[in-house]
Motif scaffolding. Sequence first.
Motif, PDB file in Angstrom:
ATOM      1  N   ASN A  11       0.860  -1.177   0.000  1.00  0.00           N
ATOM      2  CA  ASN A  11       0.000   0.000   0.000  1.00  0.00           C
ATOM      3  C   ASN A  11       0.904   1.238   0.000  1.00  0.00           C
ATOM      4  N   ILE A  12       0.893   1.978  -1.084  1.00  0.00           N
ATOM      5  CA  ILE A  12       1.761   3.135  -1.244  1.00  0.00           C
ATOM      6  C   ILE A  12       1.209   4.320  -0.458  1.00  0.00           C
ATOM      7  N   SER A  13       2.081   4.988   0.275  1.00  0.00           N
ATOM      8  CA  SER A  13       1.694   6.176   1.021  1.00  0.00           C
ATOM      9  C   SER A  13       1.575   7.353   0.044  1.00  0.00           C
ATOM     10  N   TYR A  14       0.368   7.840  -0.135  1.00  0.00           N
ATOM     11  CA  TYR A  14       0.049   8.838  -1.157  1.00  0.00           C
ATOM     12  C   TYR A  14       0.822  10.138  -0.945  1.00  0.00           C
ATOM     13  N   ASN A 198       1.594  -5.294  -8.814  1.00  0.00           N
ATOM     14  CA  ASN A 198       0.637  -4.205  -8.639  1.00  0.00           C
ATOM     15  C   ASN A 198       0.733  -3.699  -7.202  1.00  0.00           C
ATOM     16  N   CYS A 199       0.077  -2.590  -6.917  1.00  0.00           N
ATOM     17  CA  CYS A 199       0.006  -2.116  -5.537  1.00  0.00           C
ATOM     18  C   CYS A 199      -1.338  -2.509  -4.926  1.00  0.00           C
ATOM     19  N   SER A 200      -1.451  -2.334  -3.625  1.00  0.00           N
ATOM     20  CA  SER A 200      -2.713  -2.580  -2.938  1.00  0.00           C
ATOM     21  C   SER A 200      -3.195  -1.273  -2.328  1.00  0.00           C
ATOM     22  N   GLY A 201      -4.340  -1.324  -1.671  1.00  0.00           N
ATOM     23  CA  GLY A 201      -4.821  -0.161  -0.942  1.00  0.00           C
ATOM     24  C   GLY A 201      -5.584   0.848  -1.777  1.00  0.00           C
ATOM     25  N   LYS A 202      -5.686   2.067  -1.235  1.00  0.00           N
ATOM     26  CA  LYS A 202      -6.477   3.133  -1.851  1.00  0.00           C
ATOM     27  C   LYS A 202      -5.705   4.446  -1.829  1.00  0.00           C
ATOM     28  N   ASP A 203      -6.125   5.368  -2.700  1.00  0.00           N
ATOM     29  CA  ASP A 203      -5.713   6.759  -2.591  1.00  0.00           C
ATOM     30  C   ASP A 203      -6.987   7.602  -2.624  1.00  0.00           C
ATOM     31  N   PRO A 204      -6.931   8.920  -2.634  1.00  0.00           N
ATOM     32  CA  PRO A 204      -8.159   9.707  -2.588  1.00  0.00           C
ATOM     33  C   PRO A 204      -9.134   9.459  -3.742  1.00  0.00           C
ATOM     34  N   ALA A 205      -8.648   8.928  -4.856  1.00  0.00           N
ATOM     35  CA  ALA A 205      -9.527   8.757  -6.017  1.00  0.00           C
ATOM     36  C   ALA A 205      -9.663   7.316  -6.499  1.00  0.00           C
ATOM     37  N   ASN A 206      -8.816   6.413  -6.017  1.00  0.00           N
ATOM     38  CA  ASN A 206      -8.783   5.068  -6.583  1.00  0.00           C
ATOM     39  C   ASN A 206      -8.640   3.994  -5.515  1.00  0.00           C
TER      40      ASN A 206
END
Length: 259
Positions: A11-14, A198-206
């Motif tokens: 999970n990438i830190s946005y 691929n990455c996991s998790g969420k960001d503000p739009a995805n």
Amino acid sequence: MKRTISCLQFNISYGNPSENFKKAERLIEAESSHADILVLPELWTTGYDLKNLDTIGDEDGKQTKTWLQKTAKANNVHIVCGSVAVKKKNGVYNTMYIADKNGNLIKEYSKAHLFQLMDEHLYLSSGSADGSFEIEGARAAGFICYDIRFPEWIRKHTSKGAGIIFVSAEWPRPRLDHWRSLLIARAIENQCFVAACNCSGKDPANEFAGHSMVIDPLGHVLAEAGHEETVVKAEIDLNDIDQARGQIPVFEDIRKDLY
């Protein structure tokens, strides 16, 4: 000739390169003794913070390249370093770096195809060089996310001998079926291994799909993640490439007089 590949799905830190460098380093240190080649996701230093890439991107890739070479050598492992936002005088590029276990930078590839549906063309410049390289005695190629929707681009590399395709992505969850189908198709039609992180998790739009995969030249899925942070690992045998291409001689049967 067997090699173990690990895809580091996290999970990438946005918009937080400092935190992402620390996280990637921890994951690499933990996994380096278990694999020959490690693969990171797309834009793993910044996430999909496109509007701020001209601020938080890496100037000429200096920080990433220095970190990558040091980390690969310290952990004695080859690293397909996903991709990062690289600021240059003529724009920001989505660039993949690859280093061998001795700390040598062996390839730099910038994403050729920009995904207009998610406004990449508004914030990024497209690359114009190929993704071919050699690693661990194997001819390979690197691609980034949307690139896998262009089979002619992949075939350009495999027709020149690439037997492993490395893919880094931030692929959204709503199109998970496309991710799986396209990767398996690219493996089958090119009779090559595919290692896709691929990455996991969420960001503000995805919300991202996860499901990093390693696929063999016949299209069999050797390992696959779910949606959460994890490491996907598989041992591959490079001899399987020639065996698959010998069984069905696709490359010999290409009609170069037609296409």
